[in-house]
Design a protein around this motif. Structure first.
Motif, PDB file in Angstrom:
ATOM      1  N   SER A 258      15.737  38.289  -2.345  1.00 57.61           N
ATOM      2  CA  SER A 258      16.203  38.957  -3.571  1.00 57.61           C
ATOM      3  C   SER A 258      17.066  40.179  -3.305  1.00 57.61           C
ATOM      4  O   SER A 258      17.710  40.689  -4.217  1.00 57.61           O
TER       5      SER A 258
ATOM      6  N   LYS B  58      17.188  36.112 -10.922  1.00 54.26           N
ATOM      7  CA  LYS B  58      18.078  37.274 -10.992  1.00 54.26           C
ATOM      8  C   LYS B  58      19.240  37.009 -11.950  1.00 54.26           C
ATOM      9  O   LYS B  58      19.654  37.898 -12.695  1.00 54.26           O
TER      10      LYS B  58
ATOM     11  N   ALA C  16      15.673  42.508  -9.150  1.00 55.01           N
ATOM     12  CA  ALA C  16      15.405  41.917  -7.833  1.00 55.01           C
ATOM     13  C   ALA C  16      13.932  42.009  -7.471  1.00 55.01           C
ATOM     14  O   ALA C  16      13.343  41.046  -6.977  1.00 55.01           O
TER      15      ALA C  16
ATOM     16  N   ILE D   5      14.440  32.458  -6.804  1.00 51.64           N
ATOM     17  CA  ILE D   5      14.702  33.895  -6.927  1.00 51.64           C
ATOM     18  C   ILE D   5      16.133  34.182  -7.373  1.00 51.64           C
ATOM     19  O   ILE D   5      16.352  34.992  -8.289  1.00 51.64           O
TER      20      ILE D   5
END
Length: 875
Positions: free
Chosen positions: A644, A283, A289, A279
């Motif tokens: 996130s 990003k 997110a 994650i």
């Protein structure tokens, strides 16, 4: 990992609260008691799965060792209740740094109620159904502590569902409407509690038995593999293979989640295991997110749909559907694979729309075309490996008649060779996702942990490979031997690599033992929720067997659906989503299959549809799993959002949007059973796979609004139409030529004899319902006997005779194939007779695959139109 330390810790806390227990006692003896109980539970499960108890019992003449296995499910639940009580706080305000006095009391009561069935098993067997006061008291205590354990470890959803069924068992007889449907007049306290606790019809039924004999071993296998480093190796291989592509970290997230999800029992822990690394990378290359979390959620929940483990539901399907394990894997394989490939494509389209790039990668760059070739050739490689395993096992048969020593020698040599090659490269370790954006090289990454694939190889070998002299092992024995080898790997791979490198082995040996112990602990902690959930789900199954409660649900759904099969399926899908919210995969499947599968079968038969049982079970299973990312509960979405730092509701909504393709599949394979490879040969299976894959990719492109270029609305509509033509060519064929030749009355008997050998004949039966006395139809199928309709009917226990131009049906005898359906559902002695109102034989039509031609031509037209507007390469 400076930026992600806190979110990862929050996600780990969520996993602890949902899966492994959030209590961490400060008192050393309490912490050691939890750890020790976990270790003992894991060792106990390995012991009963082995053949040691039987060997010891035979050698010593002491039946106590064999009885341990027979009573294992009672001990299994005692361990689960004990750990649930110690590891999970009862209330939010309950202490997390110590075990309070009331939890000690609850633990002792719960263990006593379970072991009561072991200690007094002979006395209980002497009074079946005549329960004593102590029986009822211990049953009350056991039921109460079990429900508290479910509440503290899984939350309220399963408690509410199970509680509702218990209330129905006691008070359902007071409802005239329910009593008319089920003929159930209510149960006394003694009868109900005895049914739930003292017998193997309720809490200690099939579900808990499967949890004891199979599920624990697979969960333990996955925990040991993860602690030894196999989970990290999966992630690194995925990053090495796909990380350099456009949107590479997201694609790697999909692949790694599929690999870990195949052997994982929880979509939440799968989300955190891979998401902690992928994650942040997503990003950093430009994914918002919520979308980064949603990709991980969709990948992780789909892992529960992927063979060989399927969140342990595969082993329950073996019992509920009554087919071999290898058949469950075969039927579940194609939908899961095309769903994952489509998710990879969705991620690719998202990267195209946002004009992303991949990670930098040293060495030679592997392009998407080569990866596609590798992926597709992977299926051929798997087939070749399977054939090779069969040949190898055939060769080994000559010196493996009574043992597996020859196979062990081969595996040991292969293991040493792979570890030697791994020692030539640095150890596979997770990189800092906040470090340089680089993908590792594939060769050293792959060879650096290739030996982790051997335990999985052994698992697949034992489950699927069979020769003339050696049968496949049962799932429990397969998992046992795979776990034993995984223990050997965990203990030895670090010392062996140190030896081959000429380094000291002391520290590596200590680390190997830590990995082993940590695996035993994690496996048991991961089983806490599953253990109590299968016990509580047994309450639902027990209520159904006691009262026929599923008929009430079926009646409600049937009335709402009004006989429309599509409305029925949508209602069942929504109810499966609701029932699955907040439940672990195993309990989820037990609940939705017990309640919803009979509804689809019975109402579908009344509407003229004969659905294969495995298709129905997979239908409800798919929608139960999708509850993991469905707001507002969607626990996997909350775990991903914690990493996130996105909004959990938006993450869940986006994850479900990505999973629309998965939600589409059950509606397709329940009508087109080719997608489940039912009665499909090898060559046709390959053809079905490719056409279904194209259809799924087109559906994904239509829902994303992007194909070769940004799609216009009419182009998306055309892509959806093409996808439907490829998924359901039989629908269009039905518009051209009827699927069945139909006949009624005396001509119907003659039509039965015209069906060719190997085909099935459909009979529509109409008669008064045994419970409501209202006339209703149902459809059954019987194997054809060409030219001899009387034999075709009599072989199925059906006696049909003509009276005034009408075919009347006599009551089938108990034990005949259709007694459990039409035999007990109709009143054969009422004023209105039971009739065979229609016979249908499949029509001789052109192949449905003809409609693939216009679909593909239409696709070429869309490609030609969009290529003119393309502003960047498609890959």
């Amino acid at each position: 990992m400076t930026d992600t330390t806190q979110p990862a810790r929050s996600a780990d806390d969520m996993v602890a609260e949902a899966d492994t227990g959030a209590r961490n006692p400060s008192a050393r003896w309490q912490a050691n008691l939890i750890i020790g109980t976990c270790i003992v539970w894991s060792l106990f499960q390995l012991y009963i799965a082995s053949r040691i108890p039987g060997v010891v019992a035979q050698a010593t003449g002491m039946s106590i060792f064999a009885n341990i296995v027979a009573q294992a499910r009672f001990v299994h639940l005692a361990f689960a209740i004990a750990l649930a009580t110690m590891a999970f706080p009862l209330f939010k305000s309950s202490p997390r740094d110590r075990i309070p006095l009331y939890d000690w009391a609850l633990m002792i009561l719960g263990i006593s109620a379970c072991l009561y069935l072991v200690v007094f098993r002979f006395e209980i067997a002497d009074r079946p159904g005549l329960w004593s006061t102590s029986d009822i008291v211990m049953s009350c205590i056991g039921m109460g502590v079990l429900m508290v354990s479910v509440w503290r470890s899984l939350g309220l959803p399963l408690v509410i569902i199970a509680g509702a069924f218990v209330l129905f068992a006691f008070f359902g007889g007071y409802s005239e409407w329910a009593r008319n449907i089920t003929n159930y007049g209510g149960a006394s306290l003694s009868k109900a509690l005895g049914h739930y606790w003292m017998q193997t019809e309720g809490v200690f039924g099939v579900a808990l038995g499967v949890s004891t004999s199979m599920i624990f071993l697979f969960v333990l296998f996955g925990a040991l593999l993860d602690r030894a480093g196999g989970g990290g190796w999966f992630i690194k291989v995925a990053i090495a293979l796909l990380g350099a592509l456009r949107g590479g970290p997201a694609k790697a997230s999909v692949l790694s989640s599929m690999l870990t999800g195949m052997i994982s029992g929880s979509s939440i822990s799968n989300t955190v295991t891979t998401g902690t690394f992928t994650i942040p990378l997503m990003k950093r290359i430009g994914f918002p997110a919520e979308k980064a979390g949603a990709v991980e959620v969709a990948s992780s929940t789909n892992g529960q749909l992927t063979p060989p483990v399927m969140g342990a539901a595969a082993f329950l399907m073996v019992e509920y559907v009554n087919i071999p394990y290898i058949e469950v894997v075969k039927h579940a394989f194609l939908p899961a694979v095309i769903s994952y490939i489509a998710l990879l494509y969705i991620v690719h389209l998202e990267a195209l729309k946002m004009q992303m790039k991949g990670l930098e990668k040293p060495g030679r760059h592997i392009g998407p075309a080569l990866i596609l070739i590798l992926f597709l050739s992977g299926f051929l490689f798997l087939g070749a490996c399977t054939y090779g395993m069969i040949l190898l096992r055939t060769v080994l048969d000559g010196f493996m008649t009574e043992s597996v020593y020859g196979g062990l020698v081969v595996v040991a040599i292969l293991y040493l060779v792979l570890v030697y090659f791994a020692s030539r490269y640095p150890d596979v370790a997770m990189d800092d996702p906040d470090g340089p954006l680089r993908a590792p090289r594939l060769t050293p990454t792959l060879l650096g942990g290739a030996y982790f694939s051997l335990p999985i190889f052994i698992l697949v070998w034992n489950l699927m490979v069979r020769t003339e002299n050696l049968d496949r092992l049962s799932p429990s024995l397969s998992a046992y031997w795979a776990t034993i080898f995984m223990i050997i790997v965990a203990l030895t791979h670090r010392p062996l690599k140190a030896f081959f490198r000429g380094e000291g082995m002391g520290a590596a040996t200590v680390q190997g033992w830590r990995d082993f112990i940590d695996g035993l602990i994690l496996g048991a902690r991961n089983m806490i929720g599953i253990g109590v959930a299968t016990g509580a789900a047994g309450i639902i199954v027990g209520t159904i067997s006691l009262t026929g409660a599923h008929q009430v649900i079926g009646q409600v759904v049937e009335v709402i659906a009004g006989g429309n099969i599509w409305i029925l399926l949508i209602l069942v899908a929504v109810m499966s989503l609701i029932l699955g919210m907040g439940l672990p995969t195993t309990a989820n499947y037990i609940v939705v299959s017990s309640l919803m599968a009979p509804v689809i079968l019975s109402v579908g038969a009344q509407a003229g549809y004969i659905f294969p049982l495995i298709a129905v079970h997979l239908f409800v299973f798919y929608f139960g799993i999708l509850a993991d990312d469905t707001p507002p509960v969607g626990l996997a979405a909350y775990a991903a959002a914690a990493i996130s730092r996105g909004d959990p509701i938006k993450t869940g909504v986006q994850g479900f949007a990505y999973d629309i393709r998965t939600a589409l599949l059950p509606f397709l394979f329940i009508f087109n059973t080719d997608l489940l490879l039912i009665d499909v040969g090898p060559l046709k299976a390959v053809f079905v796979f490719f056409m279904a894959l194209i259809a799924m990719l087109l559906f994904a492109a239509a829902t994303q609004g992007y194909f070769i270029a940004k799609s216009r609305k009419w182009e998306s509509a055309v892509l959806l139409f093409i996808a439907f033509m490829l998924f359901r060519p039989d629908y269009f064929l039905d518009q051209v030529a009827p699927k069945y030749v139909e006949a009624t009355g005396p001509e119907a008997v003659e039509l039965i004899g015209t069906a060719p050998e190997g085909d099935f004949v459909r009979l529509t039966i109409t008669g008064p319902d045994f419970d409501t006395a209202q006339m209703r139809p149902t459809t059954i199928s019987i194997p054809a006997v060409p030219g001899d309709p009387e034999t075709a009917l009599s072989d199925q226990g059906l006696t049909v005779f003509e009276e005034n131009g009408v075919l009347l049906l006599e009551e089938p005898f108990p034990g005949t194939p259709h007694f459990e359906t039409i035999g007990i559902e109709y009143d054969y002695y009422g004023d209105d007779p039971v009739q065979v109102t229609m016979v249908q034989v499949e029509n001789d039509r052109m192949p449905k695959e003809v409609f693939f031609i216009p679909a593909l031509l239409l696709l070429l037209g869309v490609v030609a139109i969009q290529r003119r507007r393309a502003t960047q390469p498609a890959f």
